[in-house]
Write an enzyme that holds these catalytic residues in place. Structure first.
Site, PDB file in Angstrom:
ATOM      1  CG  HIS A  56     -11.458   1.633   0.315  1.00 41.78           C
ATOM      2  ND1 HIS A  56     -11.617   0.290   0.604  1.00 41.78           N
ATOM      3  CD2 HIS A  56     -10.641   2.124   1.287  1.00 41.78           C
ATOM      4  CE1 HIS A  56     -10.922  -0.015   1.685  1.00 41.78           C
ATOM      5  NE2 HIS A  56     -10.325   1.073   2.119  1.00 41.78           N
TER       6      HIS A  56
ATOM      7  CB  CYS B  81      -2.280  -2.400   5.478  1.00 40.09           C
ATOM      8  SG  CYS B  81      -3.908  -1.618   5.321  1.00 40.09           S
TER       9      CYS B  81
ATOM     10  CG  HIS C 234      -8.322   5.678   2.898  1.00 40.03           C
ATOM     11  ND1 HIS C 234      -9.327   5.576   3.846  1.00 40.03           N
ATOM     12  CD2 HIS C 234      -7.841   4.420   2.728  1.00 40.03           C
ATOM     13  CE1 HIS C 234      -9.430   4.318   4.236  1.00 40.03           C
ATOM     14  NE2 HIS C 234      -8.550   3.589   3.560  1.00 40.03           N
TER      15      HIS C 234
ATOM     16  CG  ASP D 150      -1.898  -1.169   1.220  1.00 35.98           C
ATOM     17  OD1 ASP D 150      -1.880  -1.970   0.270  1.00 35.98           O
ATOM     18  OD2 ASP D 150      -2.656  -1.291   2.188  1.00 35.98           O
TER      19      ASP D 150
ATOM     20  CE  LYS E 143      -4.069  -4.030   1.099  1.00 34.47           C
ATOM     21  NZ  LYS E 143      -4.631  -3.366   2.284  1.00 34.47           N
TER      22      LYS E 143
END
Length: 215
Positions: free
Chosen positions: A54, A169, A93, A10, A124
Site C-alpha cells: 500500500h 485475502c 499496514h 500475504d 497488490k
C-alpha cells in the site's frame, strides 16, 4: 496428471504476531506448515507469493479517514463516483518499502531458494483509491495482477492456497481462483482468520457456494 500450483497469500510481518500492525490472531502458527510445504514442493509446477504494497494514505487506512480501525464505511467506485462499495478500515499496514511489508524471513528464504523459474511474487494493493484482497485483482476488478495469466501460461489445473487472512485475502483469492476455473483447495492448517469467530462460517461458504475443497 493435473498440473498444480501453490499460492502463498500475504505472509508479511504486518499480519504476523507479535508486532504486526494488523496481526492475525495466531497467524505465526501457520509458518511451520507452510515452510514444510515449501521444503517439499516437488508436486507444484509453480508457486506464487502475494504481497500487499500500500502507498501512504491508502483508502483502506482508518487514519486516512480520521476514523477508528475496524469501522466500515462506503467509498466511491473508482470510475463511477455515483456508486459506492463498502470498505473496512484497517490500521496502517504493509506500506511500501517498510519492514512490515516484507515477507516473513523463513518463508522468503525458502521461496528465494526455489528460484525465479518456480516462484513468482505478486504485488497488490498499490492503487491509492481501491483495496485489493485477492491475489488476482483489486476489490473492484479494475486492475488485475499477472497471476491468472501466469497460471494459464504454465497450464495449471489445480491450486492449493495458504496464507493470511482466511476471512479476507485468502477467501477472496480462493473465490477468484474458482471464477477463473481452477480446481481449488484450501489447506486449512496454513491459514488463520482476522476474526476467528467467523472462521467456520467462511469455510462453509467456500465449500457450499464456491466448491472449494477444504483439506
Amino acid at each position: 496428471m493435473p498440473r498444480k500450483a501453490l499460492l502463498v497469500v500475504d505472509l508479511q510481518y504486518d499480519f504476523l504476531p507479535p508486532n504486526g500492525s494488523l496481526a492475525v490472531p495466531d497467524g505465526e502458527t501457520v509458518l511451520p506448515f507452510i515452510n514444510d510445504l515449501l521444503e517439499h514442493s516437488d508436486d507444484y509446477e509453480v508457486i506464487a507469493a502475494s504481497m500487499v504494497r500500500h502507498p501512504n494514505g491508502h483508502i483502506s487506512f482508518a487514519s486516512t479517514h480520521s476514523k477508528p480501525p475496524f469501522t466500515q464505511i462506503d467509498i466511491p467506485i473508482l470510475h463511477d463516483e455515483s456508486r459506492t462499495i463498502p470498505q473496512m478500515l484497517w490500521p496502517d499496514h504493509c506500506i511500501q518499502d517498510t519492514f512490515g511489508s516484507q515477507i516473513e524471513e523463513t518463508v522468503k528464504a525458502k521461496l528465494d531458494a526455489l528460484g525465479p523459474e518456480k516462484v513468482i511474487y505478486i504485488k497488490k494493493g498499490e492503487l491509492q483509491e481501491v483495496d485489493a484482497y485477492s491475489a488476482f485483482a483489486d476489490n473492484e476488478y479494475s486492475v488485475f495482477t499477472g497471476l491468472a495469466k501466469y497460471l494459464y501460461q504454465h497450464n495449471i489445473d489445480e491450486i492449493d492456497v495458504v496464507g493470511l487472512a482466511l476471512d479476507y485475502c485468502v477467501k477472496n483469492t480462493l473465490i477468484d481462483a474458482r471464477k477463473f476455473g481452477f480446481k481449488t483447495r484450501l489447506l486449512e492448517a496454513g491459514t488463520k482468520a482476522v476474526d476467528p469467530s467467523r472462521g467456520n462460517q467462511v469455510l462453509e461458504a467456500l465449500r457450499r457456494t464456491w466448491k472449494v475443497d477444504v483439506i
